[in-house]
Design an enzyme around this catalytic site. Sequence first.
Site, PDB file in Angstrom:
ATOM      1  N   GLU A 276       3.971  14.655   3.129  1.00 20.40           N
ATOM      2  CA  GLU A 276       5.302  14.388   3.679  1.00 20.40           C
ATOM      3  C   GLU A 276       5.821  15.588   4.461  1.00 20.40           C
ATOM      4  O   GLU A 276       5.671  16.725   4.036  1.00 20.40           O
ATOM      5  CB  GLU A 276       6.287  14.058   2.548  1.00 20.40           C
ATOM      6  CG  GLU A 276       5.973  12.782   1.798  1.00 20.40           C
ATOM      7  CD  GLU A 276       6.146  11.513   2.644  1.00 20.40           C
ATOM      8  OE1 GLU A 276       6.794  11.592   3.710  1.00 20.40           O
ATOM      9  OE2 GLU A 276       5.634  10.459   2.228  1.00 20.40           O
TER      10      GLU A 276
ATOM     11  N   CYS B  74      10.621  10.270  -5.226  1.00 22.26           N
ATOM     12  CA  CYS B  74       9.705  11.241  -4.622  1.00 22.26           C
ATOM     13  C   CYS B  74      10.461  12.139  -3.657  1.00 22.26           C
ATOM     14  O   CYS B  74      10.313  13.359  -3.670  1.00 22.26           O
ATOM     15  CB  CYS B  74       8.549  10.514  -3.931  1.00 22.26           C
ATOM     16  SG  CYS B  74       7.499   9.681  -5.133  1.00 22.26           S
TER      17      CYS B  74
ATOM     18  N   HIS C 226       2.204  11.829  -0.759  1.00 24.29           N
ATOM     19  CA  HIS C 226       2.228  10.434  -1.200  1.00 24.29           C
ATOM     20  C   HIS C 226       0.814   9.867  -1.152  1.00 24.29           C
ATOM     21  O   HIS C 226       0.054  10.141  -0.218  1.00 24.29           O
ATOM     22  CB  HIS C 226       3.153   9.598  -0.291  1.00 24.29           C
ATOM     23  CG  HIS C 226       4.489   9.327  -0.902  1.00 24.29           C
ATOM     24  ND1 HIS C 226       5.674   9.545  -0.250  1.00 24.29           N
ATOM     25  CD2 HIS C 226       4.825   8.818  -2.124  1.00 24.29           C
ATOM     26  CE1 HIS C 226       6.682   9.206  -1.042  1.00 24.29           C
ATOM     27  NE2 HIS C 226       6.193   8.753  -2.186  1.00 24.29           N
TER      28      HIS C 226
HETATM   29  N1  PCA Z   1       6.533   7.068  -6.275  1.00 24.78           N
HETATM   30  C1  PCA Z   1       7.938   6.812  -6.110  1.00 24.78           C
HETATM   31  C2  PCA Z   1       8.590   7.433  -7.309  1.00 24.78           C
HETATM   32  C3  PCA Z   1       7.495   7.743  -8.263  1.00 24.78           C
HETATM   33  C4  PCA Z   1       6.268   7.578  -7.504  1.00 24.78           C
HETATM   34  O1  PCA Z   1       5.115   7.834  -7.909  1.00 24.78           O
HETATM   35  C5  PCA Z   1       8.480   7.225  -4.763  1.00 24.78           C
HETATM   36  O2  PCA Z   1       7.724   7.154  -3.775  1.00 24.78           O
HETATM   37  O3  PCA Z   1       9.639   7.600  -4.639  1.00 24.78           O
END
Ligand code: PCA
Length: 204
Positions: free
Chosen positions: A80, A142, A166
């Site tokens: 990200e 996240c 991610h």
């Molecule tokens: N993904 C979520 C919250 C926890 C996770 O593993 C997110 O992308 O916000």
Amino acid sequence: MKKLLLNGFEPFLKYTINPTMKIVQELDGLTIGDYIIHSEVLSVDFNASGDELLAHIKQLQPDAVISLGLAGGRFKMTPERIAINFKDGERDNVGNNPVDEPIHMNGEPAYLSTLPIRAMVNHLTANGLPAEISNSAGTYLCNNVMYEGLAYAKSNNHNMLSGFLHMPASHELAIQHGNIPSWSHEDLKKGVQLCIEMLSENGQ
Ligand code: PCA
């Protein structure tokens, strides 16, 4: 030897497995490049996850923080670029349901990742794993954790690198979920290891 705090998340919403949990648990205690890995699993709870992250940072005093989250539906590994000062999204695991709320009332609108995200993407693709930079971590947990880590670094420890990766679903989750792109657990884990190699080589 440098210290890396590597965070995963517990399962949430319709995702009965969170592949990031198993990845961080399996990498705990390993050394990659200059970094020794210390792993933690964070709650999917808007009121707790930021405090959990900051408690782990204060306890470990890491040189870098990488947090991992599941992005169900994504095909690629996606470091990200940016975290924004918003909480918004579906009910979390304890029922919090913020709408357009700031994470920090008078906080910066956004923080940029301080991880070597372009080098990570290049290293992943060079090793046969699909990857691209993501320009939105969303407004759920996240993004919340990424923002908290970078805000802490900005005000308390300018040298601490921090950011978020991610991840796509694992095959194990895809079987339970029914309709979602997925990678093998081994490839997901290898992707994280490759990113840590790049952190070691390119992180300042
Ligand atoms: N993904 C979520 C919250 C926890 C996770 O593993 C997110 O992308 O916000």
